[in-house]
Design a protein around this motif. Structure first.
Motif, PDB file in Angstrom:
ATOM      1  N   GLY A  76       1.081  -2.248   8.027  1.00  0.00           N
ATOM      2  CA  GLY A  76       1.035  -1.791   6.643  1.00  0.00           C
ATOM      3  C   GLY A  76       2.189  -2.235   5.778  1.00  0.00           C
ATOM      4  O   GLY A  76       2.218  -1.939   4.590  1.00  0.00           O
ATOM      5  N   ARG A  89       4.981  -3.544  -0.284  1.00  0.00           N
ATOM      6  CA  ARG A  89       3.903  -2.607   0.048  1.00  0.00           C
ATOM      7  C   ARG A  89       4.178  -2.034   1.432  1.00  0.00           C
ATOM      8  O   ARG A  89       4.331  -2.783   2.388  1.00  0.00           O
ATOM      9  CB  ARG A  89       2.562  -3.325   0.048  1.00  0.00           C
ATOM     10  CG  ARG A  89       2.108  -3.753  -1.316  1.00  0.00           C
ATOM     11  CD  ARG A  89       0.764  -4.476  -1.234  1.00  0.00           C
ATOM     12  NE  ARG A  89       0.255  -4.784  -2.538  1.00  0.00           N
ATOM     13  CZ  ARG A  89       0.505  -5.910  -3.187  1.00  0.00           C
ATOM     14  NH1 ARG A  89       1.246  -6.834  -2.628  1.00  0.00           N
ATOM     15  NH2 ARG A  89       0.002  -6.120  -4.383  1.00  0.00           N
ATOM     16  N   THR A  90       4.221  -0.719   1.527  1.00  0.00           N
ATOM     17  CA  THR A  90       4.454  -0.059   2.810  1.00  0.00           C
ATOM     18  C   THR A  90       3.425   1.042   3.003  1.00  0.00           C
ATOM     19  O   THR A  90       2.931   1.614   2.032  1.00  0.00           O
ATOM     20  CB  THR A  90       5.863   0.549   2.895  1.00  0.00           C
ATOM     21  OG1 THR A  90       6.046   1.444   1.813  1.00  0.00           O
ATOM     22  CG2 THR A  90       6.935  -0.518   2.864  1.00  0.00           C
ATOM     23  N   THR A  94      -1.164   5.974   3.919  1.00  0.00           N
ATOM     24  CA  THR A  94      -0.800   6.177   2.521  1.00  0.00           C
ATOM     25  C   THR A  94      -0.052   4.934   2.068  1.00  0.00           C
ATOM     26  O   THR A  94       0.669   4.316   2.839  1.00  0.00           O
ATOM     27  CB  THR A  94       0.102   7.411   2.348  1.00  0.00           C
ATOM     28  OG1 THR A  94       1.286   7.225   3.108  1.00  0.00           O
ATOM     29  CG2 THR A  94      -0.612   8.664   2.805  1.00  0.00           C
ATOM     30  N   ARG A  95      -0.197   4.551   0.833  1.00  0.00           N
ATOM     31  CA  ARG A  95       0.362   3.291   0.358  1.00  0.00           C
ATOM     32  C   ARG A  95       1.450   3.559  -0.668  1.00  0.00           C
ATOM     33  O   ARG A  95       1.271   4.350  -1.588  1.00  0.00           O
ATOM     34  CB  ARG A  95      -0.753   2.458  -0.258  1.00  0.00           C
ATOM     35  CG  ARG A  95      -0.346   1.146  -0.861  1.00  0.00           C
ATOM     36  CD  ARG A  95       0.107   0.157   0.129  1.00  0.00           C
ATOM     37  NE  ARG A  95      -1.020  -0.455   0.799  1.00  0.00           N
ATOM     38  CZ  ARG A  95      -0.889  -1.332   1.758  1.00  0.00           C
ATOM     39  NH1 ARG A  95       0.307  -1.703   2.142  1.00  0.00           N
ATOM     40  NH2 ARG A  95      -1.908  -1.864   2.339  1.00  0.00           N
ATOM     41  N   ILE A  97       3.905   1.279  -3.222  1.00  0.00           N
ATOM     42  CA  ILE A  97       4.096  -0.061  -3.774  1.00  0.00           C
ATOM     43  C   ILE A  97       5.301  -0.022  -4.696  1.00  0.00           C
ATOM     44  O   ILE A  97       5.391   0.834  -5.585  1.00  0.00           O
ATOM     45  CB  ILE A  97       2.851  -0.543  -4.540  1.00  0.00           C
ATOM     46  CG1 ILE A  97       1.647  -0.596  -3.603  1.00  0.00           C
ATOM     47  CG2 ILE A  97       3.102  -1.899  -5.179  1.00  0.00           C
ATOM     48  CD1 ILE A  97       0.346  -0.916  -4.282  1.00  0.00           C
TER      49      ILE A  97
END
Length: 174
Positions: A76, A89-90, A94-95, A97
């Protein structure tokens, strides 16, 4: 190596993920957990299925914590470099940015945490901002020296553009 991408933005130059060395421990944990869980499950008496179930459940919990979660974190995490910005982006489930314009970066530094990092060409890139904010660290990237030189070129281009717009406005013609 850097991979090119054709994402939504056409101006993405390349995408970088963390170095593969971050997956060595999760793979070792996978093999070790499967071996130990299988061995312990084979040692339990055949009439005590609840002990076997407990051993298998504990093995599954260890597998998820020490193998699956780090792999998902690695998968991810992605750093996209465009001509004017870096997008971090990590997160797999759940994201998060974060976009860093190169016009706000003053310097790009390399940090090697160990001799093994230097041998593998991995390291941490630190982006030092123009103002007094905290620097952004991108840990354990592959081909870190090449990445630093490419990022420095982009930061210098952004600084040159920043200098053009900082001066006083041109006087209006009479």
């Amino acid at each position: 190596m850097f991979t090119t991408t054709a994402e939504v933005d056409d101006d993405i130059l390349f995408v970088v993920r963390p170095h593969w060395m971050h997956l060595v421990r999760p793979v070792l944990a996978l093999f070790g957990t499967v071996a130990v869980t299988g061995f312990l499950a084979a040692l339990t008496p055949p009439d005590s299925t609840w002990i076997q179930a407990a051993v298998l459940l504990a093995g599954l919990a260890v597998l998820v914590r020490w193998s699956v979660a780090p792999w998902l974190a690695w998968l991810g995490t992605m750093y996209s470099v465009a001509a004017d910005r870096l997008t971090v982006r990590t997160g797999a489930l759940t994201r998060e940015i974060r976009v860093v314009p190169f016009a706000r970066v003053a310097d790009v530094l390399i940090e090697h945490e160990s001799f093994v990092d230097r041998m593998l060409g991995a390291g941490t890139i630190a982006l030092v901002p123009v103002d007094d904010r905290e620097r952004l660290e991108l840990p354990a990237l592959p081909h870190v020296v090449r990445l630093q030189s490419e990022l420095l070129v982009l930061v210098e281009r952004a600084a040159a553009g920043r200098k053009k717009h900082v001066g006083p406005p041109d006087p209006e013609p009479l």
